[in-house]
Write an enzyme that holds these catalytic residues in place. Structure first.
Site, PDB file in Angstrom:
ATOM      1  N   ASP A  43      43.966  35.164  49.488  1.00 27.15           N
ATOM      2  CA  ASP A  43      44.520  36.415  48.973  1.00 27.15           C
ATOM      3  C   ASP A  43      46.027  36.266  48.761  1.00 27.15           C
ATOM      4  O   ASP A  43      46.568  36.651  47.716  1.00 27.15           O
ATOM      5  CB  ASP A  43      44.223  37.533  49.971  1.00 27.15           C
ATOM      6  CG  ASP A  43      44.418  38.927  49.387  1.00 27.15           C
ATOM      7  OD1 ASP A  43      44.380  39.074  48.153  1.00 27.15           O
ATOM      8  OD2 ASP A  43      44.590  39.868  50.181  1.00 27.15           O
ATOM      9  N   HIS A  90      43.491  39.165  40.833  1.00 28.37           N
ATOM     10  CA  HIS A  90      42.774  40.289  41.445  1.00 28.37           C
ATOM     11  C   HIS A  90      41.846  40.990  40.457  1.00 28.37           C
ATOM     12  O   HIS A  90      40.792  41.490  40.849  1.00 28.37           O
ATOM     13  CB  HIS A  90      43.760  41.282  42.071  1.00 28.37           C
ATOM     14  CG  HIS A  90      44.165  40.910  43.464  1.00 28.37           C
ATOM     15  ND1 HIS A  90      45.110  39.952  43.739  1.00 28.37           N
ATOM     16  CD2 HIS A  90      43.709  41.328  44.671  1.00 28.37           C
ATOM     17  CE1 HIS A  90      45.243  39.809  45.046  1.00 28.37           C
ATOM     18  NE2 HIS A  90      44.395  40.639  45.636  1.00 28.37           N
ATOM     19  N   HIS A  92      38.853  38.884  40.446  1.00 27.14           N
ATOM     20  CA  HIS A  92      38.095  39.212  41.668  1.00 27.14           C
ATOM     21  C   HIS A  92      37.246  40.460  41.440  1.00 27.14           C
ATOM     22  O   HIS A  92      36.053  40.501  41.771  1.00 27.14           O
ATOM     23  CB  HIS A  92      39.046  39.446  42.840  1.00 27.14           C
ATOM     24  CG  HIS A  92      38.420  40.227  43.964  1.00 27.14           C
ATOM     25  ND1 HIS A  92      38.354  41.614  43.964  1.00 27.14           N
ATOM     26  CD2 HIS A  92      37.795  39.832  45.104  1.00 27.14           C
ATOM     27  CE1 HIS A  92      37.723  42.027  45.052  1.00 27.14           C
ATOM     28  NE2 HIS A  92      37.376  40.970  45.757  1.00 27.14           N
ATOM     29  N   HIS A 125      37.017  38.801  50.356  1.00 27.73           N
ATOM     30  CA  HIS A 125      37.947  39.174  49.291  1.00 27.73           C
ATOM     31  C   HIS A 125      38.850  37.998  48.898  1.00 27.73           C
ATOM     32  O   HIS A 125      38.953  37.633  47.724  1.00 27.73           O
ATOM     33  CB  HIS A 125      38.797  40.372  49.767  1.00 27.73           C
ATOM     34  CG  HIS A 125      39.932  40.729  48.868  1.00 27.73           C
ATOM     35  ND1 HIS A 125      39.788  41.526  47.754  1.00 27.73           N
ATOM     36  CD2 HIS A 125      41.250  40.393  48.924  1.00 27.73           C
ATOM     37  CE1 HIS A 125      40.966  41.669  47.158  1.00 27.73           C
ATOM     38  NE2 HIS A 125      41.863  40.997  47.849  1.00 27.73           N
TER      39      HIS A 125
END
Length: 365
Positions: free
Chosen positions: A171, A254, A257, A271
């Site tokens: 992340d 992101h 993602h 995540h």
């Protein structure tokens, strides 16, 4: 538009800091609602209670129901009134943080966030992600302020599964590349302004720290050791990435993602593991140098972050699945449009396809 940087009022990190929780809380309220899971209470409940011995602030424990939903938030706001609480303390993982932050906002009280893992950059943010009671995403709740205190007890985090901290590295790794893209495009950050030089410097420090300390930290964590490398990575995962993403902005990694959430096969991945692959795809979109691409992919392989669809749980990637991910990533309201050039589902699908091929190449498959 103004440049804006936001951050928690106080960030505390160190071994054994949970033992001082009561002392810290005493400055913010007279009675705290401590939101924690049943498992978390079993592990460290006695330690938390002991930390409040000898201070004026008292505590009321309540067990989190598992979802940051409007019903759960409303239940806890009412409980705050019923018990006369003037402080919220969230202890555990992401959904507990988000719930505690939302409860404090509606109850108009300070909030303290105490992660027991270092798997995301959520603890420092002025944001709560709201789900239904069944766990389906509902909306983002943007908050007017960041947490009053974020407390990281590195002894507790060192005892958490190593995979969680590694996911946090995935992340955090995206932070600099997304910040750089937002700076180049002039995008508005999550803080509601343009990127400051301070946020860019923290985002770059985040990436440099991971490259220098990440592998050392993983090996130390596997041995159960809280070393200086572990301390630096926890700070990178939480504080540097937290301020970097919020005040510099999100872009490709992101959004990709978010696109990957349409694949049921990926639901078992953390995540940060999905963000890591999204970072590789963003770098492919940007056509970075071979050297820069290799540095990121080799780091991912070394620490155990996924670099192929197979490692993400997708045994067979079809053209239909690929376009579904790419189309979702390009949603009008998502951050892929913060990239400094036009993106389309077709270019994103090509980048995802190439990212998987590069991953297989570096794995020697």
């Amino acid at each position: 538009m103004a440049k804006i940087l936001i951050s928690p009022s106080k960030y505390i990190q160190g071994a054994g800091e949970m033992k001082k929780l009561g002392t810290y809380a005493d400055s913010y309220g007279k009675k705290a609602l401590v939101l924690i899971s049943k498992g978390g209470h079993k592990r460290i409940g006695a330690e938390i209670e002991e930390s409040f011995a000898g201070v004026e602030c008292s505590i009321e424990f309540d067990f989190f129901n598992g979802e940051c939903s409007k019903n759960e938030i409303n239940r806890l706001v009412e409980l705050m009134k019923e018990k006369g609480c003037d402080l919220v303390i969230g202890i555990g993982g992401g959904k507990i943080f988000d719930t505690a932050k939302a409860v404090a906002y509606y109850a108009k009280t300070p909030v303290m966030i105490c992660p027991t893992i270092a798997s995301t950059d959520a603890p420092c943010s002025a944001l709560s992600v709201i789900y239904t009671d069944e766990g389906v995403f509902e909306e983002y709740l943007f908050l007017p302020a960041n947490p009053n205190v974020v407390l990281m007890d590195t002894d507790i985090i060192t005892k958490s599964p190593v995979r969680l901290t590694v996911a946090g590295m995935g992340d955090a790794m995206a932070t600099y590349f997304e910040a750089r893209a937002c700076k180049r495009s002039g995008a508005t950050s999550c803080a509601g302004g343009k990127t400051t030089e301070a946020a860019m410097a923290l985002a770059k420090l985040c990436f440099d720290t991971l490259m220098e300390e990440g592998i050392k930290a993983k090996i130390a964590l596997e041995a159960g050791a809280c070393t200086e490398a572990v301390e630096k990575v926890i700070e990178a995962n939480t504080l540097l990435s937290g301020i970097g993403f919020e005040s510099a902005g999100l872009a490709g990694a992101h959004a990709i993602h978010n696109g990957m959430t349409v694949l049921e096969e990926c639901h078992g991945m953390y995540h940060g593991e999905k963000v890591a692959f999204g970072t590789i795809a963003q770098l492919v979109l940007e056509n970075v140098s071979q050297e820069d691409l290799a540095e990121v992919i080799e780091f991912c392989i070394e620490v155990g972050l996924p670099v192929t669809w197979k490692e993400l749980g997708v045994e067979e990637m079809t053209e239909e699945k690929l376009m579904a991910v790419a189309t979702a990533a390009c949603a009008e309201n998502d951050t892929l449009h913060n990239m400094p050039f036009e993106v389309t589902p077709e270019t994103v699908a090509a980048a995802l396809n190439a990212a998987d091929a590069y991953g297989r190449y570096f794995l020697g498959e």
